[in-house]
Design a protein around this motif. Structure first.
Motif, PDB file in Angstrom:
ATOM      1  N   TYR A 611      15.001  -8.323   7.671  1.00 44.17           N
ATOM      2  CA  TYR A 611      14.553  -8.440   6.289  1.00 44.17           C
ATOM      3  C   TYR A 611      13.054  -8.711   6.318  1.00 44.17           C
ATOM      4  CZ  TYR A 611      19.494  -8.823   5.282  1.00 44.17           C
ATOM      5  OH  TYR A 611      20.838  -8.574   5.199  1.00 44.17           O
ATOM      6  N   ILE A 612      12.301  -7.888   5.645  1.00 42.98           N
ATOM      7  CA  ILE A 612      10.850  -7.970   5.781  1.00 42.98           C
ATOM      8  C   ILE A 612      10.166  -8.031   4.417  1.00 42.98           C
ATOM      9  CG2 ILE A 612      10.861  -6.723   7.972  1.00 42.98           C
ATOM     10  CD1 ILE A 612       9.954  -4.260   6.488  1.00 42.98           C
ATOM     11  N   GLU A 613       8.928  -8.534   4.457  1.00 44.77           N
ATOM     12  CA  GLU A 613       8.041  -8.515   3.301  1.00 44.77           C
ATOM     13  C   GLU A 613       6.735  -7.860   3.731  1.00 44.77           C
ATOM     14  OE1 GLU A 613       7.414 -12.317   1.572  1.00 44.77           O
ATOM     15  OE2 GLU A 613       9.558 -12.782   1.390  1.00 44.77           O
ATOM     16  N   TYR A 614       6.139  -7.152   2.803  1.00 49.69           N
ATOM     17  CA  TYR A 614       4.908  -6.434   3.114  1.00 49.69           C
ATOM     18  C   TYR A 614       3.697  -7.144   2.518  1.00 49.69           C
ATOM     19  CZ  TYR A 614       7.976  -2.582   4.470  1.00 49.69           C
ATOM     20  OH  TYR A 614       8.930  -1.816   5.077  1.00 49.69           O
ATOM     21  N   GLU A 615       2.572  -6.981   3.204  1.00 48.84           N
ATOM     22  CA  GLU A 615       1.292  -7.468   2.692  1.00 48.84           C
ATOM     23  C   GLU A 615       0.904  -6.664   1.449  1.00 48.84           C
ATOM     24  OE1 GLU A 615      -1.495  -9.821   2.249  1.00 48.84           O
ATOM     25  OE2 GLU A 615      -1.100  -9.916   4.413  1.00 48.84           O
ATOM     26  N   GLN A 616       0.333  -7.357   0.430  1.00 49.14           N
ATOM     27  CA  GLN A 616      -0.089  -6.645  -0.782  1.00 49.14           C
ATOM     28  C   GLN A 616      -1.499  -6.091  -0.617  1.00 49.14           C
ATOM     29  OE1 GLN A 616       0.179 -10.274  -1.393  1.00 49.14           O
ATOM     30  NE2 GLN A 616       2.112 -10.511  -2.471  1.00 49.14           N
ATOM     31  N   ASN A 617      -1.697  -4.935  -1.169  1.00 46.53           N
ATOM     32  CA  ASN A 617      -3.038  -4.363  -1.269  1.00 46.53           C
ATOM     33  C   ASN A 617      -3.593  -4.770  -2.629  1.00 46.53           C
ATOM     34  OD1 ASN A 617      -5.335  -2.819  -1.551  1.00 46.53           O
ATOM     35  ND2 ASN A 617      -4.427  -0.958  -0.724  1.00 46.53           N
ATOM     36  N   THR A 618      -4.463  -5.780  -2.639  1.00 45.79           N
ATOM     37  CA  THR A 618      -4.947  -6.314  -3.914  1.00 45.79           C
ATOM     38  C   THR A 618      -5.738  -5.277  -4.715  1.00 45.79           C
ATOM     39  OG1 THR A 618      -6.877  -7.244  -2.785  1.00 45.79           O
ATOM     40  CG2 THR A 618      -4.964  -8.689  -3.085  1.00 45.79           C
ATOM     41  N   ASP A 619      -6.301  -4.292  -4.024  1.00 50.30           N
ATOM     42  CA  ASP A 619      -7.030  -3.246  -4.753  1.00 50.30           C
ATOM     43  C   ASP A 619      -6.085  -2.373  -5.576  1.00 50.30           C
ATOM     44  OD1 ASP A 619      -9.432  -4.099  -3.727  1.00 50.30           O
ATOM     45  OD2 ASP A 619      -9.443  -2.686  -2.062  1.00 50.30           O
ATOM     46  N   LEU A 620      -4.826  -2.290  -5.152  1.00 53.02           N
ATOM     47  CA  LEU A 620      -3.851  -1.476  -5.874  1.00 53.02           C
ATOM     48  C   LEU A 620      -2.990  -2.309  -6.825  1.00 53.02           C
ATOM     49  CD1 LEU A 620      -2.586   0.921  -3.038  1.00 53.02           C
ATOM     50  CD2 LEU A 620      -4.320   1.354  -4.789  1.00 53.02           C
ATOM     51  N   ARG A 621      -3.267  -3.621  -6.846  1.00 54.48           N
ATOM     52  CA  ARG A 621      -2.493  -4.497  -7.738  1.00 54.48           C
ATOM     53  C   ARG A 621      -2.711  -4.075  -9.185  1.00 54.48           C
ATOM     54  NH1 ARG A 621      -3.551 -10.441  -6.471  1.00 54.48           N
ATOM     55  NH2 ARG A 621      -1.905 -10.067  -4.930  1.00 54.48           N
ATOM     56  N   ASP A 622      -1.629  -4.054  -9.946  1.00 53.68           N
ATOM     57  CA  ASP A 622      -1.710  -3.621 -11.338  1.00 53.68           C
ATOM     58  C   ASP A 622      -0.884  -4.562 -12.209  1.00 53.68           C
ATOM     59  OD1 ASP A 622      -2.443  -2.140 -13.492  1.00 53.68           O
ATOM     60  OD2 ASP A 622      -1.120  -0.439 -13.079  1.00 53.68           O
ATOM     61  N   THR A 623      -1.175  -4.554 -13.498  1.00 58.76           N
ATOM     62  CA  THR A 623      -0.446  -5.384 -14.445  1.00 58.76           C
ATOM     63  C   THR A 623       0.228  -4.492 -15.480  1.00 58.76           C
ATOM     64  OG1 THR A 623      -2.005  -7.219 -14.169  1.00 58.76           O
ATOM     65  CG2 THR A 623      -0.624  -7.237 -16.144  1.00 58.76           C
ATOM     66  N   GLU A 624       1.496  -4.725 -15.706  1.00 58.30           N
ATOM     67  CA  GLU A 624       2.250  -3.996 -16.717  1.00 58.30           C
ATOM     68  C   GLU A 624       2.632  -4.960 -17.838  1.00 58.30           C
ATOM     69  OE1 GLU A 624       3.017  -0.796 -16.888  1.00 58.30           O
ATOM     70  OE2 GLU A 624       2.183  -0.213 -14.935  1.00 58.30           O
ATOM     71  N   VAL A 625       2.459  -4.500 -19.067  1.00 60.00           N
ATOM     72  CA  VAL A 625       2.866  -5.280 -20.236  1.00 60.00           C
ATOM     73  C   VAL A 625       4.169  -4.681 -20.753  1.00 60.00           C
ATOM     74  CG1 VAL A 625       2.279  -5.946 -22.585  1.00 60.00           C
ATOM     75  CG2 VAL A 625       0.513  -5.936 -20.808  1.00 60.00           C
ATOM     76  N   ILE A 626       5.242  -5.471 -20.687  1.00 56.54           N
ATOM     77  CA  ILE A 626       6.583  -4.981 -21.001  1.00 56.54           C
ATOM     78  C   ILE A 626       7.122  -5.736 -22.209  1.00 56.54           C
ATOM     79  CG2 ILE A 626       8.917  -4.651 -20.101  1.00 56.54           C
ATOM     80  CD1 ILE A 626       7.695  -4.873 -17.270  1.00 56.54           C
ATOM     81  N   PRO A 627       7.479  -5.056 -23.288  1.00 58.39           N
ATOM     82  CA  PRO A 627       8.025  -5.754 -24.460  1.00 58.39           C
ATOM     83  C   PRO A 627       9.261  -6.570 -24.093  1.00 58.39           C
ATOM     84  CG  PRO A 627       7.520  -3.461 -24.988  1.00 58.39           C
ATOM     85  CD  PRO A 627       7.372  -3.597 -23.501  1.00 58.39           C
ATOM     86  N   LEU A 628       9.392  -7.741 -24.703  1.00 57.86           N
ATOM     87  CA  LEU A 628      10.567  -8.577 -24.439  1.00 57.86           C
ATOM     88  C   LEU A 628      11.862  -7.857 -24.790  1.00 57.86           C
ATOM     89  CD1 LEU A 628       9.647 -12.185 -25.690  1.00 57.86           C
ATOM     90  CD2 LEU A 628       9.576 -11.294 -23.360  1.00 57.86           C
TER      91      LEU A 628
END
Length: 701
Positions: A611-628
């Motif tokens: 079971y693994i976790e990957y390092e994040q690429n902060t340059d590709l980090r994005d924010t999504e706004v999702i209606p409740l």
């Protein structure tokens, strides 16, 4: 009271400044004389009828040695104040020597009751007396204020035949005169937009919205009305009038107690004076001086009705410092337990208007049938400023999820004296009627206005009685139409979700990079250079598309050389030999054979037996706004709207926040209607025909 008469009084008082003070004070200081003198003359005129009785009572009390004379003298004066000096303002007009006038004028002021003394102190009026005496204008100022051409008395001025020459000035109109003078001075001094006074037509609408929905439920008893940013007290005055009117209409017997707080000394003084003129000293005592935010004078109070127009776009940095700093603030009005956590409703330091709303919510009554109603004016920033999790958004969330927000009414622009910006009335209550539960009504009244014949500062329109009734009916009817939208609470909420993408690193070893590393590292870390070279020679490779594979190999070489790779060594390798490459393998930061829950949507992946976790690429980090209320929630949105375009993405659930914002444009936007295509083609053909004929004339000519 006719507007013409009211305007005549304002113009006359305004002219005193130009006539008497022009060469003595700079224009910005005229108000320091004119406003307190207006109050003094009004009090003087109100006390004229009982002046002799007060002097007689004072002499009697002095003779029998009674020192605490306040209550007795107020009883005789018939008001919550008195003046026990031997003078009236008219008496002082006979003084020919300026030193004698100064002495008698000061003695006259000293004769006022303690509550009036506080008003004069907040006006800093005594500081101006010596200036006026030295310039020999004090006598002229006094004479102008007692001029028979104007009447600041509540009693009419009659001619020899008993006919009215000048009507009396009731308390309501006197308040209007105050506000108009203050508006003119503010405009003259170019005051900030937040330093304005609420026009009475707007206040009347606010009080209609406040009281009409519960008119039938207001029973006999005592009700408390509060304004935490009361200014000169105009809102409290009109609220008092409106509630009393309702009492008469519905044959109810109740009493109203007004409470307010104001931080500006001058406007506080006017508010106190205004309350005194109503004849109820206790009301004046309930107006407190100081900042509602950092020195709440009503911390233990709860109120039935609350309304205000707090300053907006104004820094509250000084309040923040007095409260221990914005980030350390713990005041329970603004920091509470909600959503299973400490919930901070502290906005940015540049604008504290929403703190006044939070202050009111903290003063709601929860154990009465009527509960509490709040009606408050804000500018547009209160609707949307602040990201999810920030103070402004948190306050909106708190109000809406508690189901306190009943309605917001968008007012026409240019409704206020010193600002033309858009403004909104918020209606908040903890006793929604059944049909409103879980709903918020948005009312777009921006086009419901009547133009003024003459602008009052920035104010170029008004809400007439008919328009106010129309807006009130839209609110009371609670139906959807072109002016009204009714929305579920959750329609204003959204998830702010952080979407991560894996870091993919290519390791590239060449002589240029090796030389750069060798020149950079200290002598004690030179071995990392040697290890890199050794691995390069061993593998015969200059490029690796799998960062983890390369680092494993490098650690193996280190062990064979009895060396140990530290974190700083790994950073040196990343800094000098890696590049982001979308074709490279994903960088693994955690790998375990321990059984965990595999959830690729949230960054937990199973690869073979690990079971693994990957390092994040902060340059590709994005924010999504999702209606409740998005169908399927966060995961449904992610699967439908994100994964098809980024199959290796996942949700960083530690960064998910809930936010709330309110957009009138979203619900009331009307797209521009384009012209019919046939009309456009017809116009083009006509234009072509016209230009062709013009060309023929030119060429032919």
């Amino acid at each position: 009271m006719e507007n013409g008469f009211h305007n005549k009084i304002v113009s006359f008082i305004w002219s005193i400044a130009d006539d008497e003070l022009r060469d003595v004070f700079v224009r910005g200081k005229y108000r320091d004389v004119i406003l307190p003198m207006t109050v003094i003359r009004r009090l003087d005129a109100v006390l004229e009828d009982t002046k002799e009785d007060v002097l007689a009572m004072k002499e009697e009390l002095d003779d029998i040695g009674i020192h605490n004379q306040v209550n007795a003298l107020c009883d005789v004066s018939g008001h919550a104040f008195y003046n026990d000096s031997p003078f009236t303002l008219k008496d002082l007009t006979s003084r020919t020597k300026k030193q004698q006038l100064e002495a008698d004028f000061i003695a006259y002021l000293d004769g006022f009751s303690p509550n009036v003394q506080e008003i004069l102190e907040k006006f800093h009026f005594r500081n101006q007396i010596r200036v006026m005496t030295d310039a020999d204008v004090l006598g002229g100022v006094v004479e102008k204020f007692v001029n028979p051409r104007i009447n600041l008395s509540p009693n009419p001025v009659l001619d020899d035949n008993g006919e009215v020459l000048l009507p009396g000035l009731d308390n309501h109109t006197m308040g209007t005169v105050f506000e108009e003078l203050i508006r003119k001075f503010n405009e003259e001094n170019n005051e900030e937009a937040g330093e304005h006074f609420t026009p009475r037509d707007a206040v009347k609408l606010m009080t209609d919205i406040m009281f009409k929905p519960v008119a039938e439920r207001i029973k006999d008893g005592t009700y408390l009305c509060y304004d935490g940013a009361c200014g000169s007290g105009g809102m409290l005055t009109i609220a008092d009038e409106r509630l009393k009117q309702l009492g008469k209409k519905h044959d109810r017997n109740f009493s109203i107690h007004l409470y307010g707080q104001e931080s500006q000394a001058e406007t506080y003084a006017i508010a106190k004076a205004d309350m005194m003129l109503k004849g109820d000293g206790s009301q004046a005592d309930n107006i407190s001086f100081g900042s509602t935010l950092s020195a709440d004078a009503n911390a233990a109070m709860e109120f039935d009705f609350m309304l205000s127009n707090p300053p907006y776009g104004k820094s509250w940095a000084s309040d923040s410092r007095r409260m221990g700093g914005r980030t350390q603030l713990t005041d329970p009005r603004f920091v509470t337990n909600f959503a299973e956590d400490e919930f901070r409703m502290v906005p940015s330091q540049s604008d504290g208007q929403l703190l006044f709303l939070a202050n009111n919510i903290a003063k709601m009554k929860h154990n009465t049938e009527l509960g509490s109603r709040i009606v408050q004016v804000h500018n547009g920033s209160s609707l949307f400023t602040g990201n999810a999790g920030q103070g402004e958004s948190n306050l909106r969330r708190y109000i809406i999820e508690k189901d306190y927000l009943e309605a917001i009414i968008a007012l026409p622009e240019n409704m206020f004296y010193n600002t033309g910006i858009a403004t909104y009335i918020w209606v908040v209550t903890n006793r929604k009627e059944k049909r409103r539960k879980g709903k918020v009504q948005l009312i777009n009244a921006t086009e419901l206005k009547s133009p003024l014949r003459i602008n009052l500062g920035n104010k170029n329109c008004e809400l007439t009685d008919g328009i106010r009734e129309q807006i009130s009916n839209i609110y009371m009817n609670f139906e959807e139409n072109k002016y009204s939208q009714i929305l579920d609470n959750e329609q204003f909420g959204y998830y702010e979700v952080t979407v991560e993408r894996p870091l993919r690193l290519r390791v590239e070893i060449n002589e240029e990079r090796l030389n750069q590393l060798r020149q950079k590292v200290d002598e004690k870390d030179q071995f990392i250079y040697e290890l890199v070279v050794k691995l390069k020679d061993q593998d015969k490779k200059e490029c690796y598309m799998n960062y983890n594979e390369y680092m494993n190999n490098l650690e193996q070489i280190a062990k064979e050389s009895d060396e140990r790779l530290l974190v700083r060594h790994k950073r040196l390798v990343e800094d000098y030999f890696t590049e982001i490459d979308e074709k490279a393998e994903k960088v693994v930061i955690k790998s375990s054979k321990k059984k965990e829950e595999e959830n690729p949507l949230y960054g937990s992946f199973k690869v073979e037996d690990k079971y693994i976790e990957y390092e994040q690429n902060t340059d590709l980090r994005d924010t999504e706004v999702i209606p409740l209320n998005y169908d399927g929630g966060i995961e449904g949105y992610f699967k439908e709207e994100v994964r098809p375009f980024a199959e290796d993405a996942w949700i960083n659930d530690t960064r998910t926040r809930i936010g709330y914002e309110i957009s009138f444009t979203k619900y009331f936007y009307e797209p521009e209607q384009f012209r019919d295509l046939e009309d456009i083609v017809s116009d083009i053909k006509a234009l072509e025909e016209k230009t062709d004929r013009l060309l023929d004339e030119i060429v032919g000519g």
